[in-house]
Design a protein around this motif. Structure first.
Motif, PDB file in Angstrom:
ATOM      1  N   GLN A   1     -13.791  15.504  23.770  1.00 15.83           N
ATOM      2  CA  GLN A   1     -12.964  15.336  22.565  1.00 15.83           C
ATOM      3  C   GLN A   1     -11.543  14.905  22.938  1.00 15.83           C
ATOM      4  O   GLN A   1     -10.943  14.046  22.302  1.00 15.83           O
TER       5      GLN A   1
ATOM      6  N   VAL B   1     -10.470  11.324  23.127  1.00 19.03           N
ATOM      7  CA  VAL B   1     -10.452  10.532  21.889  1.00 19.03           C
ATOM      8  C   VAL B   1      -9.288  11.014  21.019  1.00 19.03           C
ATOM      9  O   VAL B   1      -9.488  11.695  20.000  1.00 19.03           O
TER      10      VAL B   1
ATOM     11  N   GLU C   1      -7.510   9.714  18.887  1.00 19.16           N
ATOM     12  CA  GLU C   1      -7.530   9.272  17.490  1.00 19.16           C
ATOM     13  C   GLU C   1      -7.992  10.411  16.569  1.00 19.16           C
ATOM     14  O   GLU C   1      -7.610  10.480  15.398  1.00 19.16           O
ATOM     15  N   THR C   2      -8.829  11.284  17.113  1.00 18.71           N
ATOM     16  CA  THR C   2      -9.338  12.415  16.343  1.00 18.71           C
ATOM     17  C   THR C   2      -8.200  13.264  15.768  1.00 18.71           C
ATOM     18  O   THR C   2      -8.288  13.765  14.659  1.00 18.71           O
TER      19      THR C   2
ATOM     20  N   LEU D   1      -6.516  11.618  12.838  1.00 13.15           N
ATOM     21  CA  LEU D   1      -7.375  11.737  11.649  1.00 13.15           C
ATOM     22  C   LEU D   1      -7.324  13.159  11.099  1.00 13.15           C
ATOM     23  O   LEU D   1      -7.360  13.372   9.887  1.00 13.15           O
ATOM     24  N   THR D   2      -7.237  14.147  11.988  1.00 12.52           N
ATOM     25  CA  THR D   2      -7.179  15.539  11.537  1.00 12.52           C
ATOM     26  C   THR D   2      -6.013  15.739  10.566  1.00 12.52           C
ATOM     27  O   THR D   2      -6.159  16.370   9.516  1.00 12.52           O
TER      28      THR D   2
ATOM     29  N   LEU E   1     -10.379  19.868  12.046  1.00  6.30           N
ATOM     30  CA  LEU E   1     -10.566  19.167  13.323  1.00  6.30           C
ATOM     31  C   LEU E   1     -12.045  18.833  13.518  1.00  6.30           C
ATOM     32  O   LEU E   1     -12.404  17.738  13.952  1.00  6.30           O
TER      33      LEU E   1
ATOM     34  N   ALA F   1     -12.926  15.934  11.476  1.00  4.14           N
ATOM     35  CA  ALA F   1     -12.437  14.695  12.089  1.00  4.14           C
ATOM     36  C   ALA F   1     -13.378  14.242  13.211  1.00  4.14           C
ATOM     37  O   ALA F   1     -13.706  13.054  13.328  1.00  4.14           O
ATOM     38  N   ASP F   2     -13.857  15.191  14.039  1.00  2.15           N
ATOM     39  CA  ASP F   2     -14.829  14.856  15.098  1.00  2.15           C
ATOM     40  C   ASP F   2     -16.016  14.102  14.514  1.00  2.15           C
ATOM     41  O   ASP F   2     -16.508  13.128  15.087  1.00  2.15           O
TER      42      ASP F   2
ATOM     43  N   ILE G   1     -14.977  10.650  12.315  1.00  2.00           N
ATOM     44  CA  ILE G   1     -14.431   9.516  13.068  1.00  2.00           C
ATOM     45  C   ILE G   1     -15.550   8.732  13.754  1.00  2.00           C
ATOM     46  O   ILE G   1     -15.408   7.550  14.038  1.00  2.00           O
TER      47      ILE G   1
ATOM     48  N   ARG H   1     -13.970   6.118  22.199  1.00  2.00           N
ATOM     49  CA  ARG H   1     -12.631   5.796  21.728  1.00  2.00           C
ATOM     50  C   ARG H   1     -12.596   4.493  20.932  1.00  2.00           C
ATOM     51  O   ARG H   1     -11.861   4.362  19.954  1.00  2.00           O
TER      52      ARG H   1
ATOM     53  N   ALA I   1     -13.840   5.317  17.560  1.00  8.85           N
ATOM     54  CA  ALA I   1     -12.853   6.118  16.837  1.00  8.85           C
ATOM     55  C   ALA I   1     -11.701   5.240  16.362  1.00  8.85           C
ATOM     56  O   ALA I   1     -11.211   5.388  15.236  1.00  8.85           O
TER      57      ALA I   1
END
Ligand code: TYM
Length: 336
Positions: free
Chosen positions: A82, A85, A87-88, A91-92, A138, A141-142, A145, A318, A321
């Protein structure tokens, strides 16, 4: 093609419950030609427990080696950490802005921590960090994404996947004209086969209760732990109820179906002691897990191919994502 995604938190070594509830079903899905699979190690989720830095690193390695020893093929499944990445995490934040606070108040990990405080007569929020509170966002988001359709998890994670679906719905309601997030669905093993596995104290086997049996213990240690599973004091000759026995419930997940049926009959008839059943369980576990253990030991050692596998998986994850995040950023208006 449909996408299957799941994660495991490196807050300890992987245990029998993780294997039965998530790893085994997820690997079955990955072998089906109909699915793309994306499996990862949720290292940032483990931070809610404020572990020592060295522990996170070691447990991450242990979880990664477990997946591969259990049969994950990194050529077929995108396998990553995780934390690779980032970007996660952006997004969270965006998702937390479409997530009702009330929804988080009802999330069970947070609620359970609060209830424990209340029962102990302490401040309800004592020791609860924002990470634990926001944990489900979170996790959403995982999932979102990576455009996941299906999320194979144990029963205890069902609510989290439902929250992720809710959050996707809220996002789509507000910003769906610009970008639609795919709404995921949990895949939970059926009651009969995928019951939440009990641990050494009879409660759900869990890293946070410290009542778990690690998957890849040396045979002698495994046997010792199996002996510690609680049983009642029904005498050897008396009939026993298999379904209320943690030993039997674990056996039922690892032994062949005909062996399980036969053991059930023998317990119900009486004449089998709990000690006999524990010996049988230790043998079954050894047969099932022994061969994977050797591969695990190789992979977990420093300098193995694990690092390269994770680095490669991280790059691919990535890219995916970044695509999703781009759509989201445009939809909310921070990028034109
Ligand atoms: P974690 O690390 O607690 O557990 C990993 C998986 O193992 C399952 N499991 C069990 N299944 C049956 N019996 C048990 N006793 C048992 N204990 C654990 C869990 O249901 C889970 O499927 N929040 C997640 C990690 C996560 C995640 C995600 C999962 C982060 N992001 C996105 C899926 C999708 C967790 O803490 O799992």
């Amino acid at each position: 093609r449909k996408i299957a995604l799941t994660g495991i938190k490196p807050s300890g070594e992987p245990h029998l419950g993780n294997f039965v509830g998530a790893i085994r079903p997820a690997l079955e899905l990955a072998r089906t030609a109909d699915f793309d699979s994306r499996y990862f190690i949720a290292d940032h989720h483990a931070l809610t427990g404020t572990p020592a830095a060295g522990d996170i690193a070691a447990w991450t390695r242990s979880v990664a080696a477990t997946w591969i020893a259990a049969g994950l093929d990194p050529e077929r499944t995108v396998f990553y950490k995780q934390s690779d990445v980032p970007e996660t995490f952006e997004l969270t934040w965006i998702l937390s802005c479409v997530t009702g606070k009330g929804l988080m108040n009802r999330a069970h990990a947070y609620k359970a921590a609060r209830d424990r405080n209340v029962a102990a007569g302490e401040d309800p929020d004592a020791g609860i960090n924002m990470g634990l509170y926001e944990y489900p966002v979170l996790m959403a988001a995982d999932i979102l994404i990576m455009d996941a359709d299906l999320v194979p998890v144990g029963r205890d994670q069902l609510q989290h996947v439902e929250i992720a679906a809710d959050v996707a719905g809220s996002f789509n309601h507000r910003y769906g004209e610009g970008h639609r997030l795919r709404v995921p669905e949990a895949v939970v093993p059926p009651e009969t086969t995928g019951h939440t596995l009990p641990g050494l104290d009879g409660r759900k086997m869990s890293k946070s209760y410290d009542n778990y049996i690690p998957l890849f213990l040396p045979a002698a240690k495994l046997k010792k732990l199996v002996r510690r599973i609680p049983t009642d004091s029904t005498p050897v000759e008396a009939p026993k109820d298999p379904d209320s026995s943690a030993v039997f419930q674990i056996l039922a997940q690892f032994a062949e179906p005909d062996v399980v049926a036969d053991t059930r009959k023998r317990l119900e008839a009486g004449g089998v002691g709990w000690g006999d059943l524990k010996n049988q369980l230790a043998d079954v576990l050894e047969v099932q897990l022994g061969p994977m253990r050797a591969r695990y030991d190789e992979l977990v050692a420093p300098g193995s191919e694990l690092d390269a596998i994770l680095a490669r998986g991280g790059e691919i994850a990535r890219e995916q994502a970044a695509r999703t995040l781009r759509g989201v950023r445009r939809a909310v208006g921070v990028e034109v």
